[in-house]
Design an enzyme around this catalytic site. Structure first.
Site, PDB file in Angstrom:
ATOM      1  N   LEU A  72       0.837  -1.207   0.000  1.00  0.00           N
ATOM      2  CA  LEU A  72       0.000   0.000   0.000  1.00  0.00           C
ATOM      3  C   LEU A  72       0.868   1.253   0.000  1.00  0.00           C
ATOM      4  CD1 LEU A  72      -2.906   1.167   0.090  1.00  0.00           C
ATOM      5  CD2 LEU A  72      -2.584   1.368   2.561  1.00  0.00           C
ATOM      6  N   TYR A  73       1.989   1.209   0.718  1.00  0.00           N
ATOM      7  CA  TYR A  73       2.923   2.346   0.699  1.00  0.00           C
ATOM      8  C   TYR A  73       3.314   2.680  -0.740  1.00  0.00           C
ATOM      9  CZ  TYR A  73       7.334   4.885   0.946  1.00  0.00           C
ATOM     10  OH  TYR A  73       8.331   5.798   0.747  1.00  0.00           O
ATOM     11  N   ALA A  74       3.733   1.659  -1.488  1.00  0.00           N
ATOM     12  CA  ALA A  74       4.123   1.861  -2.891  1.00  0.00           C
ATOM     13  C   ALA A  74       2.956   2.428  -3.692  1.00  0.00           C
ATOM     14  CB  ALA A  74       4.588   0.537  -3.493  1.00  0.00           C
ATOM     15  N   THR A  76       0.500   4.295  -2.653  1.00  0.00           N
ATOM     16  CA  THR A  76       0.246   5.722  -2.359  1.00  0.00           C
ATOM     17  C   THR A  76       1.304   6.609  -3.007  1.00  0.00           C
ATOM     18  OG1 THR A  76       1.464   5.676  -0.235  1.00  0.00           O
ATOM     19  CG2 THR A  76      -0.924   5.262  -0.151  1.00  0.00           C
ATOM     20  N   LYS A  77       2.526   6.120  -3.126  1.00  0.00           N
ATOM     21  CA  LYS A  77       3.575   6.907  -3.797  1.00  0.00           C
ATOM     22  C   LYS A  77       3.319   6.950  -5.309  1.00  0.00           C
ATOM     23  CE  LYS A  77       6.177   8.522  -0.540  1.00  0.00           C
ATOM     24  NZ  LYS A  77       6.287   9.985  -0.372  1.00  0.00           N
TER      25      LYS A  77
END
Length: 262
Positions: A72-74, A76-77
């Site tokens: 999910l981090y990836a 959002t980026k």
């Protein structure tokens, strides 16, 4: 220069909303303020090498696909890259996104492996080393903070002007994305060996297979675009960078011959 974010791959599974709130909501708030400013600023912001996700073609180049994030981090980026493109297109904001590759060094993030490995080794606690599929060692393109800072400053210096004012675009503005890496991936066991040498303490290893928590098996940056456009040239190898980190760590946390000083 917009560096604020909810960082880290693994924590996204525990608190997904914090990533959307900061990395998407926070970014839009910032871009809204920038688009109406007069004069509009040029924006340089922190994307991430994690946008390359499950890509197997290495090294990773800016023109490679980034539509299969592994966390999910990836995601959002990656969303940030799409959102900044929209603001560039509609409002004429000059935007540069920097895909950082595993940044480390003094005052780094305590949730990163090199940092908590150092802490656990000094405290005599075991460290967990993840191994990829088919027992392949995980590898990262570790990039020292001073090299990243040079790339950030060069991005600001070369950013080109925004072309709008008061939310109105007058012409096309620069939209750029650069990899900022070191171009020499190092395996995690090698990282541990270097730390052991600098700390003069042997690590207690616990090697386990990688769980499906969003970490990718390797990262490797192609930095030829940043070299050409920014004059970006990293000069710190992992051996040198970790030596500087360990020196800082021991001073900052007050270790003296392995004993913590209060």
């Amino acid at each position: 220069m917009h560096l604020a974010a909810q960082a880290g791959v693994r924590y996204a599974m525990e608190n997904p909303h914090s990533y959307v709130h900061s990395n998407i909501g926070g970014l839009v708030t910032l871009l809204e303020a920038c688009k109406t400013a007069n004069p509009q600023p040029a924006v340089v912001w922190a994307s991430s090498s994690s946008v390359y996700g499950l890509n197997e073609k290495v090294p990773f180049s800016e023109s490679d696909r980034t539509d299969q994030p592994a966390s999910l981090y990836a995601a959002t980026k990656k969303a940030g890259e799409e959102i900044t493109h929209t603001y560039n297109h509609i409002y004429g904001l000059s935007i540069t996104g920097l895909r950082f590759f595993t940044v480390y060094g003094p005052f780094g993030r305590p949730d990163m492996a090199y940092f908590f490995f150092t802490r656990n080794i000094l405290q005599g606690k075991p460290i967990t080393i993840f191994r990829g599929k088919n027992r392949v060692d995980l590898a990262r393109d570790f990039t020292y903070i001073d090299d990243i800072v040079k790339g950030c400053v060069a991005s600001l210096d070369t950013s080109g002007k925004s072309t709008g004012s008061g939310g109105k675009k007058r012409g096309p503005a620069p939209y750029r994305i650069f990899n900022l890496g070191n171009t020499s991936p190092v395996t995690v066991p090698t990282l541990v060996h270097i730390l052991e040498r600098h700390l003069k303490v042997k690590a207690k290893r616990n090697v386990v297979d990688m769980p499906g928590n969003g970490d990718v098996p390797f990262t490797h940056a192609n930095i030829s675009l940043a070299q050409r456009e920014l004059g970006y040239k990293p000069t710190t190898d992992l051996e040198t960078g970790l030596k500087k980190f360990v020196k800082w760590y021991l001073t900052y946390y007050g270790y003296n011959r392995g004993k913590a000083v209060h």
